[in-house]
Write an enzyme that holds these catalytic residues in place. Structure first.
Site, PDB file in Angstrom:
ATOM      1  N   ARG A   1       0.847  -0.982   0.000  1.00 38.05           N
ATOM      2  CA  ARG A   1       0.339  -0.140   0.030  1.00 38.05           C
ATOM      3  C   ARG A   1       0.735   1.244  -0.159  1.00 38.05           C
ATOM      4  O   ARG A   1       0.669   2.305  -0.604  1.00 38.05           O
ATOM      5  CB  ARG A   1      -0.877  -0.188   1.380  1.00 38.05           C
ATOM      6  CG  ARG A   1      -2.245  -0.898   0.773  1.00 38.05           C
ATOM      7  CD  ARG A   1      -3.465  -0.962   2.164  1.00 38.05           C
ATOM      8  NE  ARG A   1      -4.295  -1.753   1.635  1.00 38.05           N
ATOM      9  CZ  ARG A   1      -4.965  -2.218   2.356  1.00 38.05           C
ATOM     10  NH1 ARG A   1      -4.841  -2.181   3.691  1.00 38.05           N
ATOM     11  NH2 ARG A   1      -6.105  -3.114   2.283  1.00 38.05           N
TER      12      ARG A   1
ATOM     13  N   LYS B   1     -22.169 -14.777  -0.403  1.00 39.88           N
ATOM     14  CA  LYS B   1     -23.823 -14.225  -0.296  1.00 39.88           C
ATOM     15  C   LYS B   1     -23.341 -13.689  -1.158  1.00 39.88           C
ATOM     16  O   LYS B   1     -23.316 -12.753  -1.802  1.00 39.88           O
ATOM     17  CB  LYS B   1     -23.814 -13.583   0.846  1.00 39.88           C
ATOM     18  CG  LYS B   1     -23.533 -14.135   2.045  1.00 39.88           C
ATOM     19  CD  LYS B   1     -23.876 -13.420   3.535  1.00 39.88           C
ATOM     20  CE  LYS B   1     -25.446 -13.372   3.470  1.00 39.88           C
ATOM     21  NZ  LYS B   1     -25.606 -12.706   5.119  1.00 39.88           N
TER      22      LYS B   1
ATOM     23  N   GLY C   1      -9.925  -7.471  -2.709  1.00 43.18           N
ATOM     24  CA  GLY C   1     -10.384  -8.293  -1.561  1.00 43.18           C
ATOM     25  C   GLY C   1      -9.628  -9.793  -2.327  1.00 43.18           C
ATOM     26  O   GLY C   1      -8.308 -10.136  -1.948  1.00 43.18           O
TER      27      GLY C   1
ATOM     28  N   GLY D   1     -13.894  -2.757  -1.169  1.00 41.95           N
ATOM     29  CA  GLY D   1     -15.456  -1.879  -0.324  1.00 41.95           C
ATOM     30  C   GLY D   1     -15.199  -1.253  -1.109  1.00 41.95           C
ATOM     31  O   GLY D   1     -16.221  -1.147  -2.254  1.00 41.95           O
TER      32      GLY D   1
HETATM   33  P1  AMP Z   1     -16.752 -12.465  -0.210  1.00 42.07           P
HETATM   34  O1  AMP Z   1     -16.244 -11.554   0.722  1.00 42.07           O
HETATM   35  O2  AMP Z   1     -18.327 -12.409  -0.590  1.00 42.07           O
HETATM   36  O3  AMP Z   1     -16.083 -12.200  -1.191  1.00 42.07           O
HETATM   37  O4  AMP Z   1     -16.540 -14.230   0.198  1.00 42.07           O
HETATM   38  C1  AMP Z   1     -15.265 -14.272   0.018  1.00 42.07           C
HETATM   39  C2  AMP Z   1     -15.358 -16.077   1.222  1.00 42.07           C
HETATM   40  O5  AMP Z   1     -16.674 -16.613   0.126  1.00 42.07           O
HETATM   41  C3  AMP Z   1     -14.330 -16.381   1.005  1.00 42.07           C
HETATM   42  O6  AMP Z   1     -13.551 -16.499   2.501  1.00 42.07           O
HETATM   43  C4  AMP Z   1     -14.091 -17.958   0.588  1.00 42.07           C
HETATM   44  O7  AMP Z   1     -14.276 -19.223   1.578  1.00 42.07           O
HETATM   45  C5  AMP Z   1     -16.370 -17.906   0.710  1.00 42.07           C
HETATM   46  N1  AMP Z   1     -16.978 -19.172  -0.448  1.00 42.07           N
HETATM   47  C6  AMP Z   1     -16.855 -18.638  -1.483  1.00 42.07           C
HETATM   48  N2  AMP Z   1     -16.865 -20.452  -2.147  1.00 42.07           N
HETATM   49  C7  AMP Z   1     -18.183 -20.406  -0.738  1.00 42.07           C
HETATM   50  C8  AMP Z   1     -18.328 -22.178  -0.368  1.00 42.07           C
HETATM   51  N3  AMP Z   1     -19.076 -22.477  -1.684  1.00 42.07           N
HETATM   52  N4  AMP Z   1     -19.003 -22.155   0.328  1.00 42.07           N
HETATM   53  C9  AMP Z   1     -18.586 -21.248   1.796  1.00 42.07           C
HETATM   54  N5  AMP Z   1     -17.998 -20.205   1.531  1.00 42.07           N
HETATM   55  C10 AMP Z   1     -17.439 -20.013   0.058  1.00 42.07           C
END
Ligand code: AMP
Length: 395
Positions: free
Chosen positions: A37, A199, A352, A375
């Protein structure tokens, strides 16, 4: 509207307050563990030094919650900065406002740097308190915003100060907005968007906005199972965003109506438990057995996604394809990263997890752009106004 940049104003001899993102990880000895950074802000810092400005750098580090807590001091950053710029005189003020900061700011000579202590030692920073913003602004004659990771927050140092000083963008912000703005407004086609992560609800805005702009939308990761459920498939114990099932149906209908190719995994790697060494196997997406959970995309899906990505002229990727923290379930994320690396078009990686995956796999130099703000890049892709950008002066 396009924003003024540091190249549109005269900086010579001026005291310039630069909001940077020096929110770096520290090791147990309190030293900077990763200086990416800091180096990301270097083009702006060097430009200002070369053009004989007096540079006042400010940043937050960690979450001191409005308290003066030396575990979150920027003093180690001053040390690292000194190593990166050995020829430059760098002073450190042990508060970001107050008499010490003011005296040191006034004593600066052209081509010197003053680094201010953590902005978030003051609760007024995150509250965007006008009096605090004014005090911070009083140190300088010009404000440069270069902390992309925090432009989606309306804080005193990211937005408030712009009410009191001419406000322009630095090179990092310019690069971020240039790559992502171009992809959203005028992409070379085919434009493929890839979304993964946990999600659906976190990414509804991004999916909706990208559906109106892209040619293909690839969905993987935990969010795919909500789409499977919406199609009536059994999903075992996979991640489900139950409140978003209807929305997933609407999004699929929207894609169809717009003629956007929506690619969901055709096969899935399922495990018995959410554990690194759990038993696993690959099954078709419409045949996930009861008691098993989807943890990655399958091999057939990797091939289909990779094929689509390699044909693209513009790619935006945000979110892993599986639980990539567990090596057995990192193959889908690795396959997408590899396909992006091989793609000859413009490849943009949201911040991320996808950014860390790309770096860890050694593909960073093969991407056109890796965003420094998870973000902030998501909010930008959603089409939202970023307060730290909106506050800057128009060209
Ligand atoms: P996000 O912050 O929404 O981009 O989510 C990232 C997280 O999603 C990571 O820590 C992954 O381990 C999790 N992730 C990805 N695929 C899956 C899955 N099939 N089941 C549960 N968690 C997941």
């Amino acid at each position: 509207m396009a924003k003024k940049t540091v190249q549109d104003v005269d900086v010579q001899g001026k005291r310039v307050l630069v909001r940077v993102d020096f929110n770096v990880p520290l090791n147990e000895q309190g030293q900077v563990a990763d200086d990416k950074r800091i180096t990301a802000a270097m083009p702006t810092i060097r430009y200002l030094l070369d053009n004989k400005a007096k540079v006042i750098l400010c940043s937050h580090l960690g979450r001191p919650k409005g308290q003066r807590n030396m575990d979150f001091s920027l003093a180690p950053v001053a040390k690292r900065l000194g190593e990166l710029l050995p020829e430059v005189k760098i002073t450190f003020a042990d508060d970001c406002i107050g008499p010490d900061a003011m005296d040191k700011a006034m004593a600066l000579k052209d081509g010197e740097i003053l680094l201010l202590e953590n902005l978030r030692f003051h609760p007024e920073e995150e509250k965007n308190d006008p009096a605090f913003a004014h005090e911070l602004a009083s140190l300088a004659e010009l404000y440069v915003s270069d902390a992309f990771g925090t432009v989606h927050r309306a804080h005193a140092s990211t937005a408030g100060v712009a009410a009191y000083l001419p406000a322009v963008a630095g090179f990092l912000i310019g690069k971020e907005l240039g790559f992502m703005g171009n992809a959203l407004e005028n992409p070379e086609r085919p434009f493929v968007a890839i979304l993964g992560g946990a999600k659906v609800s976190d990414k509804i805005g991004v999916i909706k906005n990208l559906l109106s702009k892209c040619d293909s939308l690839i969905i993987g990761g935990g969010m795919a199972y909500t789409f499977f459920k919406a199609q009536g498939y059994g999903i075992g114990t996979s991640l489900l965003d139950a409140d978003s099932i209807e929305l997933a149906k609407d999004l699929m209908a929207d894609a169809k109506q717009r003629g956007v190719k929506l690619l969901l995994p055709v096969d899935t790697v399922v495990g018995k438990a959410f554990e690194a060494d759990t038993e696993y196997k690959t099954v078709p997406s419409d045949a996930i057995p009861d008691g098993w959970m989807g943890l990655d995309i399958g091999e057939k899906t990797c091939a289909i996604f990779a094929d689509e990505i390699k044909k693209a002229r513009t790619v935006i990727w945000n979110g892993p394809m599986g639980v990539f923290e567990f090596p057995n379930f990192a193959k889908g994320t690795a396959a997408v990263a590899e396909a992006c690396a091989e793609c000859e078009g413009t490849t943009i990686i949201g911040g991320g997890d996808s950014a860390s995956a790309v770096k860890k796999l050694g593909y960073a130099s093969k991407m056109s752009h890796i965003s420094t703000g998870g973000g902030a890049s998501l909010e930008f892709l959603e089409g939202k106004v970023l307060p730290g950008v909106a506050a800057l002066n128009d060209k």
